[in-house]
Design a protein around this motif. Sequence first.
Motif, mmCIF file in Angstrom:
data_model
loop_
_atom_site.group_PDB
_atom_site.id
_atom_site.type_symbol
_atom_site.label_atom_id
_atom_site.label_comp_id
_atom_site.label_asym_id
_atom_site.label_seq_id
_atom_site.Cartn_x
_atom_site.Cartn_y
_atom_site.Cartn_z
ATOM 1 N N LEU A 253 -17.021 13.177 35.403
ATOM 2 C CA LEU A 253 -18.200 12.636 34.739
ATOM 3 C C LEU A 253 -18.986 11.738 35.686
ATOM 4 O O LEU A 253 -18.411 11.073 36.544
ATOM 5 N N PRO A 254 -20.311 11.688 35.516
ATOM 6 C CA PRO A 254 -21.119 10.800 36.357
ATOM 7 C C PRO A 254 -20.769 9.347 36.095
ATOM 8 O O PRO A 254 -20.309 8.986 34.998
ATOM 9 N N PRO A 255 -20.945 8.494 37.089
ATOM 10 C CA PRO A 255 -20.562 7.080 36.929
ATOM 11 C C PRO A 255 -21.398 6.382 35.868
ATOM 12 O O PRO A 255 -22.507 6.803 35.531
ATOM 13 N N VAL A 256 -20.828 5.304 35.342
ATOM 14 C CA VAL A 256 -21.515 4.496 34.331
ATOM 15 C C VAL A 256 -21.672 3.076 34.860
ATOM 16 O O VAL A 256 -20.937 2.641 35.742
ATOM 17 N N ASP A 257 -22.638 2.377 34.286
ATOM 18 C CA ASP A 257 -22.897 1.016 34.752
ATOM 19 C C ASP A 257 -21.846 0.021 34.267
ATOM 20 O O ASP A 257 -21.545 -0.957 34.958
ATOM 21 N N ASP A 258 -21.274 0.279 33.086
ATOM 22 C CA ASP A 258 -20.301 -0.652 32.514
ATOM 23 C C ASP A 258 -19.109 0.146 31.990
ATOM 24 O O ASP A 258 -19.169 0.738 30.915
ATOM 25 N N ILE A 259 -18.017 0.166 32.737
ATOM 26 C CA ILE A 259 -16.837 0.942 32.358
ATOM 27 C C ILE A 259 -16.212 0.408 31.077
ATOM 28 O O ILE A 259 -15.537 1.156 30.339
ATOM 29 N N ASP A 260 -16.438 -0.859 30.747
ATOM 30 C CA ASP A 260 -15.836 -1.429 29.542
ATOM 31 C C ASP A 260 -16.394 -0.806 28.272
ATOM 32 O O ASP A 260 -15.801 -0.947 27.196
ATOM 33 N N THR A 261 -17.530 -0.116 28.377
ATOM 34 C CA THR A 261 -18.065 0.592 27.217
ATOM 35 C C THR A 261 -17.363 1.924 27.003
ATOM 36 O O THR A 261 -17.581 2.568 25.966
ATOM 37 N N TYR A 262 -16.523 2.336 27.956
ATOM 38 C CA TYR A 262 -15.878 3.652 27.880
ATOM 39 C C TYR A 262 -14.424 3.558 27.457
ATOM 40 O O TYR A 262 -13.931 4.398 26.715
ATOM 41 N N TRP A 263 -13.710 2.548 27.948
ATOM 42 C CA TRP A 263 -12.278 2.487 27.663
ATOM 43 C C TRP A 263 -11.926 1.300 26.776
ATOM 44 O O TRP A 263 -12.706 0.353 26.630
#
Length: 331
Positions: A253-263
Amino acid sequence: MARLSILDLVRITREGSARQSLDNARDLAGLAERLGFTRYWVAEHHNIDGIASSATALAIAHIAAGTHTIRVGAGGIMLPNHAPIVIAEQFGTLETLFPGRIDLGLGRAPGGDALTMRALRRSFDNADNFPRDVLELQAYFAPAGAGQRIRAIPAAGTNVPIWILGSSTYGAELAAHLGLPYAFASHFAPELLLPALEIYRTRFQPSEVLERPYAMIGVNIIAADSEAEARRLRTTQQMSFVNLRRGTSTISLPPVDDIDTYWTPDEAMLAERLLARSVFGTRDQVRDGIAALVAETGADELMIVSDIYDHAARRHSLDLIAQAGGLTPPA
Protein backbone atom coordinates in the motif's frame (compact mmCIF):
# COMPACT_ATOMS: atom_id res chain seq x y z
CA MET A 1 32.74 -1.37 7.07
CA ALA A 2 30.57 -4.42 6.48
CA ARG A 3 29.46 -5.42 3.03
CA LEU A 4 25.96 -4.37 2.02
CA SER A 5 23.49 -6.54 0.12
CA ILE A 6 19.77 -6.45 -0.66
CA LEU A 7 16.84 -8.75 0.07
CA ASP A 8 13.95 -7.96 -2.26
CA LEU A 9 10.51 -9.27 -1.29
CA VAL A 10 9.33 -8.45 -4.84
CA ARG A 11 6.26 -6.70 -3.48
CA ILE A 12 3.20 -6.37 -5.70
CA THR A 13 1.74 -2.89 -5.26
CA ARG A 14 -1.89 -1.86 -5.24
CA GLU A 15 -1.49 -0.11 -8.57
CA GLY A 16 0.96 -2.58 -10.11
CA SER A 17 1.22 -6.21 -11.19
CA ALA A 18 3.41 -9.25 -10.61
CA ARG A 19 5.17 -8.62 -13.92
CA GLN A 20 5.92 -5.03 -12.98
CA SER A 21 7.26 -6.15 -9.60
CA LEU A 22 9.59 -8.68 -11.21
CA ASP A 23 10.81 -6.10 -13.72
CA ASN A 24 11.32 -3.59 -10.91
CA ALA A 25 13.44 -6.17 -9.08
CA ARG A 26 15.59 -6.62 -12.16
CA ASP A 27 15.96 -2.86 -12.51
CA LEU A 28 16.89 -2.44 -8.83
CA ALA A 29 19.45 -5.23 -9.08
CA GLY A 30 21.09 -3.39 -11.96
CA LEU A 31 21.21 -0.23 -9.87
CA ALA A 32 22.58 -2.16 -6.88
CA GLU A 33 25.29 -3.59 -9.11
CA ARG A 34 26.34 -0.13 -10.27
CA LEU A 35 26.34 1.20 -6.70
CA GLY A 36 28.59 -1.56 -5.35
CA PHE A 37 26.22 -3.82 -3.38
CA THR A 38 27.53 -7.38 -2.99
CA ARG A 39 24.46 -9.52 -3.66
CA TYR A 40 20.76 -9.34 -4.47
CA TRP A 41 18.49 -12.03 -3.01
CA VAL A 42 14.81 -12.94 -3.30
CA ALA A 43 12.84 -15.30 -1.08
CA GLU A 44 10.40 -18.18 -1.42
CA HIS A 45 6.89 -17.37 -0.22
CA HIS A 46 3.64 -19.08 -1.18
CA ASN A 47 -0.02 -18.02 -1.22
CA ILE A 48 0.83 -14.43 -0.25
CA ASP A 49 -0.87 -12.10 -2.69
CA GLY A 50 1.60 -9.27 -2.22
CA ILE A 51 4.79 -11.19 -3.07
CA ALA A 52 5.80 -12.25 -6.60
CA SER A 53 8.83 -14.45 -5.88
CA SER A 54 7.12 -17.81 -5.22
CA ALA A 55 8.90 -19.43 -8.20
CA THR A 56 12.20 -18.29 -6.70
CA ALA A 57 14.63 -19.89 -9.15
CA LEU A 58 12.77 -18.31 -12.08
CA ALA A 59 12.82 -14.89 -10.41
CA ILE A 60 16.57 -15.27 -9.86
CA ALA A 61 17.07 -16.13 -13.54
CA HIS A 62 15.13 -13.03 -14.57
CA ILE A 63 17.21 -10.79 -12.31
CA ALA A 64 20.55 -12.40 -13.16
CA ALA A 65 19.85 -12.01 -16.89
CA GLY A 66 19.54 -8.25 -16.40
CA THR A 67 22.82 -7.86 -14.50
CA HIS A 68 26.46 -8.70 -15.07
CA THR A 69 28.56 -8.97 -11.89
CA ILE A 70 26.40 -8.79 -8.75
CA ARG A 71 25.73 -12.08 -6.98
CA VAL A 72 22.08 -13.14 -7.22
CA GLY A 73 20.42 -15.76 -5.08
CA ALA A 74 17.79 -17.07 -2.73
CA GLY A 75 17.29 -15.77 0.74
CA GLY A 76 15.96 -18.30 0.81
CA ILE A 77 14.67 -21.55 -0.52
CA MET A 78 12.54 -23.36 2.07
CA LEU A 79 14.21 -26.72 1.60
CA PRO A 80 11.60 -28.90 3.36
CA ASN A 81 9.17 -27.89 0.58
CA HIS A 82 11.33 -29.62 -2.04
CA ALA A 83 13.30 -32.71 -2.90
CA PRO A 84 16.99 -31.71 -2.62
CA ILE A 85 17.73 -33.08 -6.09
CA VAL A 86 15.21 -30.68 -7.64
CA ILE A 87 16.81 -27.66 -5.93
CA ALA A 88 20.22 -28.93 -7.03
CA GLU A 89 19.05 -29.15 -10.63
CA GLN A 90 17.53 -25.67 -10.52
CA PHE A 91 20.49 -23.93 -8.92
CA GLY A 92 23.02 -25.99 -10.84
CA THR A 93 21.33 -24.71 -13.98
CA LEU A 94 21.44 -21.13 -12.69
CA GLU A 95 25.15 -21.48 -11.88
CA THR A 96 25.75 -22.90 -15.36
CA LEU A 97 23.98 -19.95 -16.95
CA PHE A 98 25.50 -17.31 -14.64
CA PRO A 99 28.80 -18.77 -13.43
CA GLY A 100 30.25 -17.46 -10.19
CA ARG A 101 27.19 -15.36 -9.38
CA ILE A 102 24.62 -17.65 -7.73
CA ASP A 103 23.95 -18.03 -3.98
CA LEU A 104 21.63 -20.53 -2.31
CA GLY A 105 20.30 -19.62 1.11
CA LEU A 106 18.34 -22.40 2.81
CA GLY A 107 15.61 -22.17 5.42
CA ARG A 108 13.40 -24.71 7.13
CA ALA A 109 10.21 -22.67 7.54
CA PRO A 110 7.19 -23.46 5.33
CA GLY A 111 7.00 -20.08 3.58
CA GLY A 112 3.21 -20.17 3.92
CA ASP A 113 0.31 -21.33 6.10
CA ALA A 114 -0.88 -24.85 6.93
CA LEU A 115 -3.23 -25.06 3.94
CA THR A 116 -0.38 -24.03 1.65
CA MET A 117 1.85 -26.66 3.21
CA ARG A 118 -0.68 -29.30 2.22
CA ALA A 119 -0.90 -27.88 -1.29
CA LEU A 120 2.90 -28.18 -1.50
CA ARG A 121 2.60 -31.83 -0.34
CA ARG A 122 4.80 -30.88 2.58
CA SER A 123 4.70 -32.90 5.78
CA PHE A 124 5.17 -31.29 9.19
CA ASP A 125 7.93 -33.86 9.68
CA ASN A 126 9.96 -32.52 6.75
CA ALA A 127 11.61 -29.86 8.88
CA ASP A 128 13.16 -32.60 11.03
CA ASN A 129 15.05 -33.82 7.94
CA PHE A 130 16.56 -30.39 7.26
CA PRO A 131 20.18 -31.17 8.29
CA ARG A 132 20.17 -34.39 6.26
CA ASP A 133 18.66 -32.60 3.26
CA VAL A 134 21.35 -29.91 3.41
CA LEU A 135 24.06 -32.59 3.32
CA GLU A 136 22.33 -34.32 0.42
CA LEU A 137 22.19 -31.02 -1.45
CA GLN A 138 25.89 -30.39 -0.83
CA ALA A 139 26.65 -33.80 -2.26
CA TYR A 140 24.76 -33.03 -5.46
CA PHE A 141 26.79 -29.83 -5.96
CA ALA A 142 30.11 -31.63 -5.40
CA PRO A 143 31.96 -33.32 -8.28
CA ALA A 144 30.30 -36.63 -9.12
CA GLY A 145 32.12 -39.67 -7.77
CA ALA A 146 32.96 -42.86 -9.60
CA GLY A 147 29.96 -45.15 -9.70
CA GLN A 148 27.59 -42.46 -8.37
CA ARG A 149 24.18 -43.64 -9.52
CA ILE A 150 22.14 -40.50 -8.83
CA ARG A 151 23.37 -37.15 -10.10
CA ALA A 152 21.75 -33.75 -10.29
CA ILE A 153 22.54 -32.52 -13.79
CA PRO A 154 24.02 -29.99 -14.38
CA ALA A 155 24.66 -29.37 -10.67
CA ALA A 156 27.55 -31.80 -10.17
CA GLY A 157 30.80 -29.88 -9.72
CA THR A 158 29.18 -26.44 -9.66
CA ASN A 159 29.76 -26.06 -5.88
CA VAL A 160 26.99 -23.48 -5.53
CA PRO A 161 27.60 -21.60 -2.24
CA ILE A 162 25.12 -22.64 0.44
CA TRP A 163 24.05 -20.39 3.31
CA ILE A 164 22.02 -21.43 6.34
CA LEU A 165 19.25 -18.97 7.15
CA GLY A 166 17.44 -18.62 10.44
CA SER A 167 15.23 -16.59 12.73
CA SER A 168 16.05 -18.65 15.83
CA THR A 169 19.12 -20.31 17.30
CA TYR A 170 18.51 -23.59 15.43
CA GLY A 171 20.03 -22.34 12.18
CA ALA A 172 22.98 -20.87 14.07
CA GLU A 173 23.80 -24.26 15.55
CA LEU A 174 23.50 -26.04 12.21
CA ALA A 175 25.56 -23.45 10.30
CA ALA A 176 28.25 -23.65 12.98
CA HIS A 177 28.30 -27.45 12.89
CA LEU A 178 28.55 -27.58 9.08
CA GLY A 179 31.01 -24.70 8.80
CA LEU A 180 28.73 -22.68 6.52
CA PRO A 181 27.96 -18.94 6.30
CA TYR A 182 24.97 -17.88 8.34
CA ALA A 183 22.28 -15.26 7.74
CA PHE A 184 19.92 -14.21 10.55
CA ALA A 185 16.52 -12.69 9.75
CA SER A 186 16.68 -9.87 12.27
CA HIS A 187 14.62 -7.69 9.92
CA PHE A 188 11.53 -9.47 11.29
CA ALA A 189 12.86 -11.52 14.25
CA PRO A 190 15.22 -9.19 16.11
CA GLU A 191 15.02 -10.59 19.64
CA LEU A 192 17.27 -13.63 19.14
CA LEU A 193 19.85 -11.91 16.94
CA LEU A 194 22.63 -11.56 19.51
CA PRO A 195 22.18 -15.03 21.09
CA ALA A 196 22.17 -16.62 17.63
CA LEU A 197 25.36 -14.84 16.60
CA GLU A 198 27.05 -15.90 19.85
CA ILE A 199 26.11 -19.54 19.28
CA TYR A 200 27.25 -19.45 15.68
CA ARG A 201 30.63 -17.93 16.44
CA THR A 202 31.49 -19.92 19.54
CA ARG A 203 30.49 -23.29 18.08
CA PHE A 204 31.77 -22.78 14.54
CA GLN A 205 33.73 -25.67 13.08
CA PRO A 206 35.99 -24.81 10.10
CA SER A 207 35.15 -26.64 6.90
CA GLU A 208 36.33 -26.90 3.31
CA VAL A 209 33.85 -24.13 2.57
CA LEU A 210 34.75 -21.66 5.31
CA GLU A 211 37.73 -21.29 7.64
CA ARG A 212 36.10 -18.84 10.06
CA PRO A 213 32.54 -17.70 10.82
CA TYR A 214 30.82 -15.38 8.37
CA ALA A 215 27.62 -13.77 9.62
CA MET A 216 25.11 -11.71 7.69
CA ILE A 217 22.14 -10.03 9.37
CA GLY A 218 18.91 -8.68 7.95
CA VAL A 219 18.01 -5.07 8.69
CA ASN A 220 15.26 -2.75 7.48
CA ILE A 221 16.78 0.43 6.09
CA ILE A 222 15.01 3.33 4.43
CA ALA A 223 16.79 6.54 3.45
CA ALA A 224 15.32 9.76 2.15
CA ASP A 225 16.22 13.42 1.90
CA SER A 226 14.57 14.12 5.26
CA GLU A 227 13.79 12.11 8.35
CA ALA A 228 10.10 12.98 7.99
CA GLU A 229 10.01 11.57 4.45
CA ALA A 230 11.82 8.39 5.49
CA ARG A 231 9.37 7.95 8.36
CA ARG A 232 6.48 8.38 5.91
CA LEU A 233 7.94 5.89 3.40
CA ARG A 234 8.34 3.40 6.25
CA THR A 235 4.57 3.22 6.79
CA THR A 236 4.22 0.91 3.77
CA GLN A 237 6.19 -1.80 5.56
CA GLN A 238 4.40 -1.16 8.84
CA MET A 239 1.02 -1.63 7.15
CA SER A 240 2.23 -4.83 5.47
CA PHE A 241 3.14 -6.31 8.85
CA VAL A 242 -0.22 -5.34 10.30
CA ASN A 243 -2.11 -6.81 7.35
CA LEU A 244 -0.16 -10.05 7.58
CA ARG A 245 -1.15 -10.36 11.24
CA ARG A 246 -4.76 -9.48 10.45
CA GLY A 247 -4.86 -12.16 7.76
CA THR A 248 -5.93 -9.63 5.12
CA SER A 249 -4.42 -8.80 1.75
CA THR A 250 -0.69 -8.08 1.82
CA ILE A 251 -0.69 -6.09 -1.43
CA SER A 252 1.76 -3.25 -0.88
CA LEU A 253 0.00 0.00 0.00
CA PRO A 254 1.13 3.59 -0.60
CA PRO A 255 2.53 5.37 2.45
CA VAL A 256 0.32 7.38 4.78
CA ASP A 257 1.03 10.57 6.66
CA ASP A 258 -0.10 9.23 10.04
CA ILE A 259 0.34 5.49 10.68
CA ASP A 260 -1.62 5.79 13.94
CA THR A 261 -4.78 6.17 11.87
CA TYR A 262 -4.17 2.68 10.42
CA TRP A 263 -3.23 0.44 13.32
CA THR A 264 -4.44 -0.16 16.85
CA PRO A 265 -2.13 0.40 19.84
CA ASP A 266 -1.69 -3.36 20.24
CA GLU A 267 -0.86 -3.77 16.56
CA ALA A 268 1.58 -0.89 16.76
CA MET A 269 3.35 -2.47 19.74
CA LEU A 270 3.69 -5.84 17.98
CA ALA A 271 4.81 -4.38 14.64
CA GLU A 272 7.40 -2.14 16.21
CA ARG A 273 8.75 -5.04 18.26
CA LEU A 274 9.16 -7.14 15.12
CA LEU A 275 10.65 -4.20 13.22
CA ALA A 276 13.00 -3.18 16.02
CA ARG A 277 16.07 -3.72 13.82
CA SER A 278 15.28 -0.79 11.55
CA VAL A 279 17.30 2.20 10.45
CA PHE A 280 15.64 5.13 8.71
CA GLY A 281 16.29 8.78 8.07
CA THR A 282 18.65 10.91 6.08
CA ARG A 283 21.88 9.65 4.55
CA ASP A 284 23.85 10.74 7.62
CA GLN A 285 21.36 9.16 10.02
CA VAL A 286 21.51 5.92 8.07
CA ARG A 287 25.32 6.05 8.09
CA ASP A 288 25.30 6.35 11.88
CA GLY A 289 22.71 3.60 12.20
CA ILE A 290 24.72 1.20 10.05
CA ALA A 291 27.90 1.94 11.99
CA ALA A 292 26.15 1.37 15.32
CA LEU A 293 24.62 -1.93 14.16
CA VAL A 294 27.93 -3.27 12.88
CA ALA A 295 29.69 -2.20 16.07
CA GLU A 296 27.04 -3.95 18.18
CA THR A 297 26.90 -7.21 16.22
CA GLY A 298 30.24 -7.51 14.43
CA ALA A 299 28.30 -8.50 11.31
CA ASP A 300 30.37 -9.23 8.24
CA GLU A 301 27.53 -8.22 5.95
CA LEU A 302 24.14 -6.50 6.16
CA MET A 303 21.22 -7.79 4.10
CA ILE A 304 19.04 -4.74 3.61
CA VAL A 305 15.26 -4.81 3.29
CA SER A 306 14.07 -1.49 1.88
CA ASP A 307 10.31 -1.94 1.52
CA ILE A 308 9.22 1.23 -0.26
CA TYR A 309 6.06 1.58 -2.34
CA ASP A 310 7.24 3.96 -5.06
CA HIS A 311 9.91 2.56 -7.35
CA ALA A 312 11.67 5.90 -7.90
CA ALA A 313 11.76 6.55 -4.15
CA ARG A 314 13.23 3.12 -3.58
CA ARG A 315 15.94 3.73 -6.17
CA HIS A 316 16.78 6.98 -4.42
CA SER A 317 16.84 5.22 -1.05
CA LEU A 318 19.32 2.61 -2.34
CA ASP A 319 21.54 5.37 -3.69
CA LEU A 320 21.58 7.13 -0.32
CA ILE A 321 22.19 3.83 1.51
CA ALA A 322 25.15 3.10 -0.76
CA GLN A 323 26.60 6.51 0.08
CA ALA A 324 25.93 6.00 3.78
CA GLY A 325 27.64 2.61 3.71
CA GLY A 326 30.67 3.95 1.87
CA LEU A 327 30.20 1.64 -1.10
CA THR A 328 32.54 2.00 -4.04
CA PRO A 329 31.03 1.43 -7.48
CA PRO A 330 32.87 -1.34 -9.36
CA ALA A 331 35.22 -0.30 -12.12
